[in-house]
Write an enzyme that holds these catalytic residues in place. Structure first.
Site, PDB file in Angstrom:
ATOM      1  N   HIS A 134      -3.268   7.395   2.025  1.00  0.00           N
ATOM      2  CA  HIS A 134      -3.660   6.079   1.523  1.00  0.00           C
ATOM      3  C   HIS A 134      -5.027   5.748   2.133  1.00  0.00           C
ATOM      4  O   HIS A 134      -5.269   5.980   3.302  1.00  0.00           O
ATOM      5  CB  HIS A 134      -2.624   5.034   1.942  1.00  0.00           C
ATOM      6  N   CYS A 173       0.812  -1.229   0.000  1.00  0.00           N
ATOM      7  CA  CYS A 173       0.000   0.000   0.000  1.00  0.00           C
ATOM      8  C   CYS A 173       0.845   1.278   0.000  1.00  0.00           C
ATOM      9  O   CYS A 173       0.346   2.347  -0.337  1.00  0.00           O
ATOM     10  CB  CYS A 173      -0.955   0.004   1.182  1.00  0.00           C
ATOM     11  N   ASN A 190     -10.057  -0.157  -0.234  1.00  0.00           N
ATOM     12  CA  ASN A 190      -8.599  -0.032  -0.225  1.00  0.00           C
ATOM     13  C   ASN A 190      -8.056  -0.574  -1.541  1.00  0.00           C
ATOM     14  O   ASN A 190      -8.104  -1.773  -1.790  1.00  0.00           O
ATOM     15  CB  ASN A 190      -8.047  -0.822   0.970  1.00  0.00           C
TER      16      ASN A 190
HETATM   17  N1  ACO Z   1     -18.367  -8.484   8.996  1.00  0.00           N
HETATM   18  C1  ACO Z   1     -18.886  -8.746  10.213  1.00  0.00           C
HETATM   19  N2  ACO Z   1     -18.130  -9.122  11.246  1.00  0.00           N
HETATM   20  C2  ACO Z   1     -16.810  -9.228  11.053  1.00  0.00           C
HETATM   21  C3  ACO Z   1     -16.211  -8.984   9.816  1.00  0.00           C
HETATM   22  C4  ACO Z   1     -17.054  -8.592   8.753  1.00  0.00           C
HETATM   23  N3  ACO Z   1     -16.593  -8.315   7.524  1.00  0.00           N
HETATM   24  N4  ACO Z   1     -14.882  -9.157   9.912  1.00  0.00           N
HETATM   25  C5  ACO Z   1     -14.635  -9.507  11.187  1.00  0.00           C
HETATM   26  N5  ACO Z   1     -15.799  -9.557  11.869  1.00  0.00           N
HETATM   27  C6  ACO Z   1     -16.006  -9.904  13.271  1.00  0.00           C
HETATM   28  C7  ACO Z   1     -14.870 -10.695  13.859  1.00  0.00           C
HETATM   29  O1  ACO Z   1     -15.020 -12.069  13.555  1.00  0.00           O
HETATM   30  C8  ACO Z   1     -15.020 -10.397  15.310  1.00  0.00           C
HETATM   31  O2  ACO Z   1     -16.047 -11.204  15.840  1.00  0.00           O
HETATM   32  P1  ACO Z   1     -15.918 -11.852  17.310  1.00  0.00           P
HETATM   33  O3  ACO Z   1     -15.841 -10.674  18.238  1.00  0.00           O
HETATM   34  O4  ACO Z   1     -17.154 -12.648  17.432  1.00  0.00           O
HETATM   35  O5  ACO Z   1     -14.646 -12.643  17.265  1.00  0.00           O
HETATM   36  C9  ACO Z   1     -15.517  -8.955  15.340  1.00  0.00           C
HETATM   37  O6  ACO Z   1     -16.047  -8.709  14.030  1.00  0.00           O
HETATM   38  C10 ACO Z   1     -14.420  -7.960  15.645  1.00  0.00           C
HETATM   39  O7  ACO Z   1     -13.295  -8.259  14.796  1.00  0.00           O
HETATM   40  P2  ACO Z   1     -11.969  -7.429  14.880  1.00  0.00           P
HETATM   41  O8  ACO Z   1     -10.985  -8.005  13.937  1.00  0.00           O
HETATM   42  O9  ACO Z   1     -11.597  -7.279  16.309  1.00  0.00           O
HETATM   43  O10 ACO Z   1     -12.498  -6.041  14.315  1.00  0.00           O
HETATM   44  P3  ACO Z   1     -11.764  -4.659  14.300  1.00  0.00           P
HETATM   45  O11 ACO Z   1     -12.530  -3.674  15.068  1.00  0.00           O
HETATM   46  O12 ACO Z   1     -10.306  -4.780  14.583  1.00  0.00           O
HETATM   47  O13 ACO Z   1     -11.932  -4.258  12.773  1.00  0.00           O
HETATM   48  C11 ACO Z   1     -10.634  -4.178  10.758  1.00  0.00           C
HETATM   49  C12 ACO Z   1     -11.353  -5.066  11.775  1.00  0.00           C
HETATM   50  C13 ACO Z   1     -11.653  -3.298  10.072  1.00  0.00           C
HETATM   51  C14 ACO Z   1      -9.958  -5.077   9.731  1.00  0.00           C
HETATM   52  C15 ACO Z   1      -9.590  -3.301  11.487  1.00  0.00           C
HETATM   53  O14 ACO Z   1      -8.806  -4.089  12.334  1.00  0.00           O
HETATM   54  C16 ACO Z   1      -8.707  -2.571  10.529  1.00  0.00           C
HETATM   55  O15 ACO Z   1      -9.163  -1.710   9.813  1.00  0.00           O
HETATM   56  N6  ACO Z   1      -7.404  -2.865  10.521  1.00  0.00           N
HETATM   57  C17 ACO Z   1      -6.478  -2.245   9.620  1.00  0.00           C
HETATM   58  C18 ACO Z   1      -6.557  -2.948   8.325  1.00  0.00           C
HETATM   59  C19 ACO Z   1      -5.894  -2.214   7.225  1.00  0.00           C
HETATM   60  O16 ACO Z   1      -5.907  -1.016   7.165  1.00  0.00           O
HETATM   61  N7  ACO Z   1      -5.313  -2.977   6.317  1.00  0.00           N
HETATM   62  C20 ACO Z   1      -4.763  -2.464   5.154  1.00  0.00           C
HETATM   63  C21 ACO Z   1      -3.350  -2.067   5.360  1.00  0.00           C
HETATM   64  S1  ACO Z   1      -2.728  -1.527   3.880  1.00  0.00           S
HETATM   65  C22 ACO Z   1      -2.023  -2.793   2.970  1.00  0.00           C
HETATM   66  O17 ACO Z   1      -0.838  -2.885   2.936  1.00  0.00           O
HETATM   67  C23 ACO Z   1      -2.863  -3.779   2.178  1.00  0.00           C
END
Ligand code: ACO
Length: 325
Positions: A252, A115, A282
């Site tokens: 980004h 990214c 993204n």
């Molecule tokens: N829909 C519904 N529920 C979901 C989903 C979904 N798509 N995905 C995960 N959940 C659930 C999980 O299973 C979990 O359930 P549980 O509590 O029963 O176990 C709950 O939602 C919470 O999951 P978390 O992973 O703790 O959610 P979080 O608040 O951390 O959000 C997210 C997840 C959006 C991915 C966040 O962590 C994030 O944005 N991280 C950064 C990711 C990012 O920016 N990546 C790109 C980097 S750039 C690159 O190089 C590609």
């Protein structure tokens, strides 16, 4: 003392026509529009058709950037493409773009920093233009992440989209002052200790397969705001500018919460932030040039504006750039 600077002459973007809304995704995996919007700010994303490759998207974006610059492919002697989803393992997708644009001189190659790739590519092209080795560069970010997603994994497949963006840079003599036009600084960082937090579980030399994107989302999130603010503060330190001087903040586009958190920590006013993550998801290396193209098309981005770019991604890698438009 005068100095060669890389001045942005044009910007363009291209998105594949097909869009997929959160509601449509919820028919394939257990998720909801509400969950995705609340956690990420994403509402829809563009997905490439079977016959649209990364090069297809990149060529369209490059043509748009050349048109915006009032230039032709004949003016270009350097192409640097940032991508993690090349058409083939080799040759570099940049040479396909070069050939399709009818360019037979200069050099074309790919840069891979996930990214952060667009800023790494921008920094690379900038060094070559400053050296005088090349005169005019196309810097492109293009991705088809839809091809490396595990469409049964709701924790990753809802986050990404496909697209491409490009800028045309030209080496121009400037007074060598803080108020110069062009790229004023690029700051690049990597820390491979975090390489297993966001990766693709395949590759030519390991599995012999393409693989799928895997991510510890919480770990990425935890690291993101700190890394981003560090590298932006570094850009301010090197140039003598502050958050108040910025006209546009073009980050980004991974997650609106990360963008808002970074802007808040740096004291950048919300109305200065260019946001496209709601419509694009993204798009990895394509997200910054796509956001620049959006701001250019809707009339926000103007000559003389001070533009702050920032990215963080797999590796981890992270980077910033300050550009006088
Ligand atoms: N829909 C519904 N529920 C979901 C989903 C979904 N798509 N995905 C995960 N959940 C659930 C999980 O299973 C979990 O359930 P549980 O509590 O029963 O176990 C709950 O939602 C919470 O999951 P978390 O992973 O703790 O959610 P979080 O608040 O951390 O959000 C997210 C997840 C959006 C991915 C966040 O962590 C994030 O944005 N991280 C950064 C990711 C990012 O920016 N990546 C790109 C980097 S750039 C690159 O190089 C590609």
């Amino acid at each position: 003392m005068s100095k060669l600077r890389s001045v942005v002459r044009g910007v363009g973007g291209y998105l594949p026509p097909k869009t997929v809304t959160n509601k449509e995704l919820a028919e394939q995996v257990s998720t909801s529009d509400e969950w995705i919007v609340q956690r990420t700010g994403i509402r829809e994303r563009h997905i490439a058709a079977k016959d649209e490759m990364t090069s297809t998207l990149a060529i369209n974006a490059a043509k748009a950037a050349l048109a915006d610059a009032g230039m032709t492919a004949a003016d270009i002697d350097l192409i640097v493409l940032a991508t993690s989803t090349p058409d083939q393992t080799f040759p570099a997708t940049a040479v396909t773009i070069q050939a399709e644009l009818g360019i037979t001189r200069g050099a074309a190659f790919d840069v891979q920093a996930v990214c952060s790739g667009f800023i790494f590519a921008l920094a690379t092209a900038d060094r070559y233009l400053q050296s005088g080795d090349f005169k005019c560069a196309l810097v492109i970010g293009a991705e088809t992440f839809s091809r490396i997603l595990d469409w049964t994994d709701r924790t990753t497949c809802v986050l990404f989209g496909d697209g491409a963006g490009a800028v045309v840079l030209e080496a121009v003599e400037q007074p060598g002052e803080k108020t110069d036009q062009g790229i004023l600084t690029t700051r690049l960082r990597s820390d491979g200790r975090h390489r297993n937090k966001l990766y693709v579980d395949g590759g030519p030399s390991s599995t012999g397969t393409v693989g799928h994107l895997r991510m510890e989302g919480k770990e990425v999130f935890k690291y993101a705001v700190g890394a981003i603010t560090d590298v932006i503060e570094d850009a301010f330190r090197v140039t003598g500018y502050t958050a108040d001087d910025i006209t546009w903040f073009v980050p980004h586009q991974a997650n609106k919460r990360i963008i808002d958190g970074s802007a808040h920590k740096l004291g950048i006013a919300p109305e200065k932030i260019v946001i496209t993550v709601d419509k694009h998801g993204n798009t990895s290396a394509a997200s910054i040039p796509l956001a620049l193209a959006q701001a250019r098309t809707d009339g926000r981005l103007k000559k003389g504006d001070l533009v702050l770019l920032e990215a963080m991604g797999g590796g981890f890698t992270w980077a910033s750039a300050l550009v006088r438009w």
